[in-house]
Each structure stands twice: as structure tokens, then as C-alpha cells.
Design a protein around this motif. Structure first.
Motif, PDB file in Angstrom:
ATOM      1  N   TYR A   1     -17.161  -9.514  23.974  1.00 33.42           N
ATOM      2  CA  TYR A   1     -16.218  -8.752  24.473  1.00 33.42           C
ATOM      3  C   TYR A   1     -16.030  -7.991  25.575  1.00 33.42           C
ATOM      4  O   TYR A   1     -15.505  -7.295  26.417  1.00 33.42           O
ATOM      5  CB  TYR A   1     -14.925  -7.771  23.536  1.00 33.42           C
ATOM      6  CG  TYR A   1     -15.459  -7.509  22.819  1.00 33.42           C
ATOM      7  CD1 TYR A   1     -15.159  -5.985  23.492  1.00 33.42           C
ATOM      8  CD2 TYR A   1     -16.105  -7.528  21.581  1.00 33.42           C
ATOM      9  CE1 TYR A   1     -15.897  -4.424  22.541  1.00 33.42           C
ATOM     10  CE2 TYR A   1     -16.616  -6.699  20.928  1.00 33.42           C
ATOM     11  CZ  TYR A   1     -16.743  -5.126  21.068  1.00 33.42           C
ATOM     12  OH  TYR A   1     -17.246  -4.176  20.461  1.00 33.42           O
ATOM     13  N   CYS A   2     -17.946  -6.718  25.408  1.00 36.43           N
ATOM     14  CA  CYS A   2     -18.217  -6.075  25.966  1.00 36.43           C
ATOM     15  C   CYS A   2     -18.810  -6.443  27.502  1.00 36.43           C
ATOM     16  O   CYS A   2     -19.156  -7.265  27.989  1.00 36.43           O
ATOM     17  CB  CYS A   2     -18.936  -5.311  25.220  1.00 36.43           C
ATOM     18  SG  CYS A   2     -19.439  -3.542  25.885  1.00 36.43           S
TER      19      CYS A   2
ATOM     20  N   THR B   1     -25.511   2.081  23.194  1.00 36.68           N
ATOM     21  CA  THR B   1     -25.586   2.841  21.161  1.00 36.68           C
ATOM     22  C   THR B   1     -26.972   3.362  21.957  1.00 36.68           C
ATOM     23  O   THR B   1     -28.304   3.222  21.593  1.00 36.68           O
ATOM     24  CB  THR B   1     -26.069   1.147  20.683  1.00 36.68           C
ATOM     25  OG1 THR B   1     -25.417   0.257  21.041  1.00 36.68           O
ATOM     26  CG2 THR B   1     -26.284   2.025  18.895  1.00 36.68           C
TER      27      THR B   1
ATOM     28  N   ALA C   1     -22.084   5.693  17.934  1.00 39.81           N
ATOM     29  CA  ALA C   1     -23.046   5.066  17.469  1.00 39.81           C
ATOM     30  C   ALA C   1     -22.872   3.777  16.446  1.00 39.81           C
ATOM     31  O   ALA C   1     -21.662   3.133  16.461  1.00 39.81           O
ATOM     32  CB  ALA C   1     -23.331   5.701  15.973  1.00 39.81           C
ATOM     33  N   ASN C   2     -23.471   3.184  16.844  1.00 44.92           N
ATOM     34  CA  ASN C   2     -23.650   1.448  16.009  1.00 44.92           C
ATOM     35  C   ASN C   2     -23.203   1.555  14.562  1.00 44.92           C
ATOM     36  O   ASN C   2     -24.155   2.486  14.569  1.00 44.92           O
ATOM     37  CB  ASN C   2     -23.489   0.442  16.377  1.00 44.92           C
ATOM     38  CG  ASN C   2     -23.310  -0.349  18.481  1.00 44.92           C
ATOM     39  OD1 ASN C   2     -23.324   1.062  18.783  1.00 44.92           O
ATOM     40  ND2 ASN C   2     -23.567  -1.420  18.403  1.00 44.92           N
TER      41      ASN C   2
ATOM     42  N   TYR D   1      -7.937   0.801  20.404  1.00 45.00           N
ATOM     43  CA  TYR D   1      -8.056  -0.304  21.466  1.00 45.00           C
ATOM     44  C   TYR D   1      -7.251  -0.917  21.644  1.00 45.00           C
ATOM     45  O   TYR D   1      -7.964  -1.986  21.098  1.00 45.00           O
ATOM     46  CB  TYR D   1      -8.893   0.328  23.129  1.00 45.00           C
ATOM     47  CG  TYR D   1      -9.775   0.998  22.732  1.00 45.00           C
ATOM     48  CD1 TYR D   1      -9.294   2.297  24.026  1.00 45.00           C
ATOM     49  CD2 TYR D   1     -10.324   1.517  22.387  1.00 45.00           C
ATOM     50  CE1 TYR D   1      -9.603   3.569  23.976  1.00 45.00           C
ATOM     51  CE2 TYR D   1     -11.457   2.691  22.619  1.00 45.00           C
ATOM     52  CZ  TYR D   1     -10.699   3.695  22.742  1.00 45.00           C
ATOM     53  OH  TYR D   1     -10.962   4.893  23.512  1.00 45.00           O
ATOM     54  N   ALA D   2      -6.205  -1.409  21.915  1.00 44.58           N
ATOM     55  CA  ALA D   2      -6.338  -3.814  22.681  1.00 44.58           C
ATOM     56  C   ALA D   2      -7.561  -4.083  23.138  1.00 44.58           C
ATOM     57  O   ALA D   2      -7.516  -3.617  24.052  1.00 44.58           O
ATOM     58  CB  ALA D   2      -4.393  -3.570  23.524  1.00 44.58           C
TER      59      ALA D   2
ATOM     60  N   ILE E   1      -9.317  -6.034  25.891  1.00 47.53           N
ATOM     61  CA  ILE E   1      -9.212  -6.236  26.652  1.00 47.53           C
ATOM     62  C   ILE E   1     -10.242  -7.074  27.338  1.00 47.53           C
ATOM     63  O   ILE E   1     -11.116  -7.479  26.854  1.00 47.53           O
ATOM     64  CB  ILE E   1      -9.324  -4.871  28.189  1.00 47.53           C
ATOM     65  CG1 ILE E   1      -8.474  -3.735  27.679  1.00 47.53           C
ATOM     66  CG2 ILE E   1      -9.563  -5.520  29.269  1.00 47.53           C
ATOM     67  CD1 ILE E   1      -9.088  -2.547  28.340  1.00 47.53           C
TER      68      ILE E   1
HETATM   69  C1  LIG Z   1     -19.370   2.192  23.454  1.00 48.31           C
HETATM   70  S1  LIG Z   1     -18.636   1.498  22.770  1.00 48.31           S
HETATM   71  C2  LIG Z   1     -18.472   2.368  21.022  1.00 48.31           C
HETATM   72  C3  LIG Z   1     -20.047   2.246  20.994  1.00 48.31           C
HETATM   73  C4  LIG Z   1     -20.736   1.144  20.346  1.00 48.31           C
HETATM   74  N1  LIG Z   1     -21.849   0.548  21.474  1.00 48.31           N
HETATM   75  C5  LIG Z   1     -19.702  -0.113  19.110  1.00 48.31           C
HETATM   76  O1  LIG Z   1     -19.709  -0.382  19.950  1.00 48.31           O
HETATM   77  O2  LIG Z   1     -20.262   0.620  18.154  1.00 48.31           O
HETATM   78  C6  LIG Z   1     -16.644   2.413  22.713  1.00 48.31           C
HETATM   79  C7  LIG Z   1     -15.679   1.462  22.784  1.00 48.31           C
HETATM   80  O3  LIG Z   1     -15.481   0.697  23.350  1.00 48.31           O
HETATM   81  C8  LIG Z   1     -14.488   0.034  23.074  1.00 48.31           C
HETATM   82  N2  LIG Z   1     -14.494  -1.722  23.734  1.00 48.31           N
HETATM   83  C9  LIG Z   1     -15.029  -1.847  24.219  1.00 48.31           C
HETATM   84  N3  LIG Z   1     -14.940  -2.667  25.120  1.00 48.31           N
HETATM   85  C10 LIG Z   1     -13.484  -3.237  24.975  1.00 48.31           C
HETATM   86  C11 LIG Z   1     -12.901  -3.988  25.785  1.00 48.31           C
HETATM   87  N4  LIG Z   1     -13.492  -5.139  26.232  1.00 48.31           N
HETATM   88  N5  LIG Z   1     -11.480  -4.428  24.693  1.00 48.31           N
HETATM   89  C12 LIG Z   1     -11.486  -3.080  23.754  1.00 48.31           C
HETATM   90  N6  LIG Z   1     -12.232  -2.206  23.086  1.00 48.31           N
HETATM   91  C13 LIG Z   1     -13.269  -2.560  24.232  1.00 48.31           C
HETATM   92  C14 LIG Z   1     -14.947  -0.105  21.466  1.00 48.31           C
HETATM   93  O4  LIG Z   1     -13.997   0.056  20.702  1.00 48.31           O
HETATM   94  C15 LIG Z   1     -15.883   0.344  21.557  1.00 48.31           C
HETATM   95  O5  LIG Z   1     -16.031   0.941  19.863  1.00 48.31           O
END
Ligand SMILES: C[S@@+](CC[C@H](N)C(=O)[O-])C[C@H]1O[C@@H](n2cnc3c(N)ncnc32)[C@H](O)[C@@H]1O
Ligand code: SF4
Length: 407
Positions: free
Chosen positions: A45-46, A97, A129-130, A223-224, A226
Motif C-alpha cells: 500500500y505504501c 525504516t 521503527a518497524n 489512518y484510513a 489510502i
Molecule cells: C513511514 S511509515 C511508518 C514506519 C515504518 N516504516 C512502518 O511501516 O512500520 C508511516 C505510517 O504511515 C502510514 N501509511 C503509510 N502508507 C499509508 C497508506 N497508503 N494509507 C494509510 N496509511 C499509510 C502507516 O500507518 C505507517 O505506519
């Protein structure tokens, strides 16, 4: 870190800022963001600016990364040399991360920021942190290095949901890591949740909330989901393998979060963020939301200093190459006009429980606020005269309310 950067004007090679931007640095707080663009694998999703070892390519490495960041920090100190010396109120190391880097690298970054500008005595120092990338020993080292807050990506307690999201950790690992962080002496611990994932049942999200509360953390972000263009998740939905998220389900999940977290002693302070105490609110994010200044170090990082906003080139190799050539890694910048700054301020402040001063609105915006008050989407703040705060229903419809306040 959004997937697509806006266009803007070029950043001068030496990274210099107009004199007008330098005079007021830190007047509303000064923070430092450090982007760490590495992940062990990419969650479906990222679309954050992050790279697995295979994706990184030549010209950049995890080993050389901190040196590049410290070179940008030296450049930042040079750019702000004629400004009032900023004292760093908050540091936020995010990603990616960050905890894929050796703890010694994260310690070096913090130490260098302290030596460059000076950390305030009560500075908030966060790392993301993961859950699977920390151990009791590494958490103790981070705490000893000066990190005061940790933000762990939990996303869900349901194994099936974690599988749809392509998470690497088991359902229990995030809350275990949160307990380990508390044992290591972190002042503040956050868990991130995502709701509305295809296949997530109401009872799955209820279990996620229950486990977050039981972990004893003092901050929760929810967060919902996305669906970002270009992600594996988006492709699966386009192919019909997974259904798209449902807005009504997302609203139900949000109401569940508010109800469970409120009953457990958390209060919302921003639409997607809850904290047990005022001290547990993320001061770094509050600085973003209230017009503070921050320097963002790292590829793709955004900065905002004295009304100038700029963003760095995205790829770690291009970033390291620019710095190696003695040039700013800034890709482009924008000087905010008064109208743009006002729009941004309204959009961000409306999402805060502290509310929005009505006299910050134009006449047309005040008419919109009156309509939202009458519709029960806004209420007058119980704590400060002349401020409007989203009601619970308003929080579900925050984007629509904003549109009414910025006609
Ligand atoms: C950089 S990430 C967090 C740290 C680490 N990389 C992890 O995933 O555990 C930041 C946060 O953004 C949120 N996030 C990232 N992509 C998202 C998406 N497409 N929809 C909703 N929340 C999202 C997630 O909750 C995630 O933990
Ligand atoms: S671990 Fe975090 S930053 Fe990395 S891909 Fe997954 S959500 Fe994105």
C-alpha cells in the motif's frame, strides 16, 4: 513522503535562502526531520520514498547514507549562518525504516544535530521503527543515544489484514515492541494503525484497538487506508482481486477508534491522532501543523523555513551525488504567497482539537463556518472564545468542511 513532488522554482546550487526567510527562523519553533529511505521490503500500500536493497542501484548505499545526511546538515548550518541561531525543539527520524540503520548511525545523526544547532533541554526526539527491526537491546541503545519517543508501525492485530498489507511482522510483534520500548525507558511510545483494509472485519479493528490500549502506549495514530496510484495494492484492486475501501466502513472504524480510545483515557488532538496526556502529543507534528520551521534532511525530504518551502531530489544516489559535488540537494522550492499560507494554515489548524480562530477566516469563510456550525459539523471551543472545533461528525467530514471555509 508523497509519491509525486510538485513543480517549483529551482533551488540555488549553494542552497541559500532569501534574507526575508532567514530573519524569523525558529520564531514558531524549529524542528529537524531526517528521512531514511530504506526498507527491508515494500508494503503493497505504501508509496513513500523508500528503497529495498534490490531497488537502490549504484551510487547509494545504506553504509554511506549517514555521511551524506551529515554533509547536508553542514550545508544547512552554512545557509542559516546569518539567521538567529535556531534551537532544535524536535527531531523526527522517519522513513522508510530508520531502524534498518545501525543504532550507532542514528546516534551519530542526533549528535551532529546537537553539535550544529543545539538541542533544547526538553527536546522531543522521535524515531519511527518497524516492529521487527528493533530488539530490547537496540531500543536501550537508542534511548541512551538521546531518543525520547518511538513510533511503531503496527497497522493491525489481525493476521489476515497484515497479510493483505504485506507486513513482515506477526500480529503480536508490534505491541511486544511497544512494551520493550517502555521498558527501555522511552518517554513516549506511539503505535500506528491503518483501518478499512479490504477484508478487515469490525471485530478485527476492535482487536487492534484493544491490543493498542493493553500495550500501555501513550499515543495512537489511526489512518484510513489510502489507495495510492502505482502501488501493488492499487494494481490488485484494479484487477478486481481486492475490493476498494468503502467510505461508510471507514467512518464506522473511525467512530470505533474514538469510542475505545476515549474510554481508555486518550483524547484526540488532531483528526487522526490521540494522546493520553498533553505531554504525549507529538510536538514535531504539531510544529508542522502550526506553521513552525523545519529543515528536512535526506532524499525527498521537505523543508519549511521562513515561508519558503523546498524539497530534495528523491533518489538516494542523486542526493548523494549532489552533495558530493558540493551542491544543495534541493530539487525545487516555492515562496508561499499570503493567500497560500492562509489556506494551508486553515486546512491544518481545522484538523486540530485546539480549533481554528474564526478571525483567521475571510468574510466568506466565516459564512461557511456559520453554515458548518448550524449543521453540527463545527462547534465553538469550550476552551477558547472565538475558536471553532470540529465535532465528531465534522471530523468524519473534515475535508468537506475545509472546502466551505476556503471558498
Ligand atoms: C513511514 S511509515 C511508518 C514506519 C515504518 N516504516 C512502518 O511501516 O512500520 C508511516 C505510517 O504511515 C502510514 N501509511 C503509510 N502508507 C499509508 C497508506 N497508503 N494509507 C494509510 N496509511 C499509510 C502507516 O500507518 C505507517 O505506519
Ligand atoms: S515498512 Fe513502512 S515505509 Fe517501508 S514500505 Fe512498509 S509502510 Fe512503507
Amino acid at each position: 513522503m508523497p509519491g509525486v513532488l510538485p513543480v517549483g522554482e529551482p533551488v540555488p546550487a549553494e542552497g541559500s535562502l532569501p534574507a526575508s526567510a532567514r530573519v524569523s527562523v525558529g520564531a514558531r519553533g524549529f524542528g529537524v526531520y531526517v528521512h531514511v529511505p530504506f526498507c527491508a521490503s515494500r508494503c503493497g500500500y505504501c508509496d513513500f520514498n523508500t528503497y529495498t536493497a534490490d531497488e537502490l542501484g549504484a551510487g547509494a548505499s545504506r553504509e554511506g547514507y549517514v555521511d551524506a545526511v551529515l554533509t547536508e546538515l553542514t550545508l544547512a548550518a552554512r545557509v542559516l549562518r546569518d539567521a538567529p541561531p535556531p534551537r532544535v525543539d524536535t527531531v523526527f527520524v522517519g522513513g522508510g525504516t530508520p531502524t534498518l540503520l545501525p543504532t550507532g548511525d542514528l546516534a551519530r545523526i542526533l549528535d551532529a544535530i546537537d553539535r550544529t544547532w543545539g538541542l533544547a533541554a526538553e527536546a522531543e526526539v522521535t524515531t519511527e521503527a518497524n516492529p521487527e527491526s528493533v530488539t530490547p537491546a537496540s531500543l536501550k541503545e537508542l534511548r541512551a543515544a538521546g531518543y525520547t519517543r518511538i513510533s511503531l508501525g503496527m497497522q493491525s492485530a489481525a493476521p489476515g489484514v497484515l497479510a493483505v498489507l504485506d507486513r513482515r511482522h506477526s500480529a503480536g510483534r508490534a505491541t511486544a515492541a511497544a512494551l520493550e520500548a517502555r521498558d527501555a525507558g522511552f518517554d513516549h511510545v506511539n503505535l500506528d494503525l491503518i483501518y478499512g483494509t479490504p477484508g478487515e472485519r469490525a471485530e478485527d479493528f476492535a482487536a487492534s484497538l484493544e491490543q493498542v490500549v493493553a500495550a500501555g502506549v501513550d499515543h495512537v495514530s489511526a489512518y484510513a487506508l489510502i489507495v495510492e496510484d502505482g502501488t501493488r495494492l492499487a494494481a490488485r484492486m484494479r484487477r478486481g482481486e481486492l475490493p476498494y475501501p468503502d467510505e461508510d466502513v471507514a467512518a464506522d472504524r473511525y467512530l470505533a477508534a474514538e469510542s475505545v480510545l476515549d474510554a481508555a483515557g486518550f483524547s484526540w488532538y488532531e483528526v487522526s491522532n490521540w494522546a493520553r496526556t498533553v505531554a504525549a502529543r507529538c510536538r514535531h507534528n504539531l510544529l508542522y501543523w502550526t506553521g513552525g520551521d523545519w529543515w528536512g534532511l535526506g532524499p525527498g525530504a521537505h523543508s519549511h523555513v521562513g515561508g519558503v518551502r523546498w524539497w530534495n531530489v528523491r533518489h538516494p544516489a542523486t542526493y548523494a551525488g549532489r552533495l558530493g559535488a558540493g551542491e544543495s540537494p534541493g530539487q525545487a522550492r516555492e515562496v508561499l504567497t499570503g493567500t497560500e499560507a492562509h489556506m494551508e494554515d486553515v486546512m491544518l489548524r481545522l484538523r486540530l482539537a485546539a480549533g481554528l480562530p474564526l478571525d483567521a477566516l475571510t468574510d466568506a469563510g466565516r459564512l461557511g463556518a456559520a453554515r458548518a456550525l448550524a449543521a453540527g459539523l463545527l462547534a465553538e471551543s469550550a476552551h477558547a472564545a472565538g475558536r471553532a472545533v470540529l465535532t465528531l461528525r465534522g471530523r468524519l467530514l473534515a475535508d468537506a468542511v475545509v472546502r466551505d471555509l476556503l471558498p
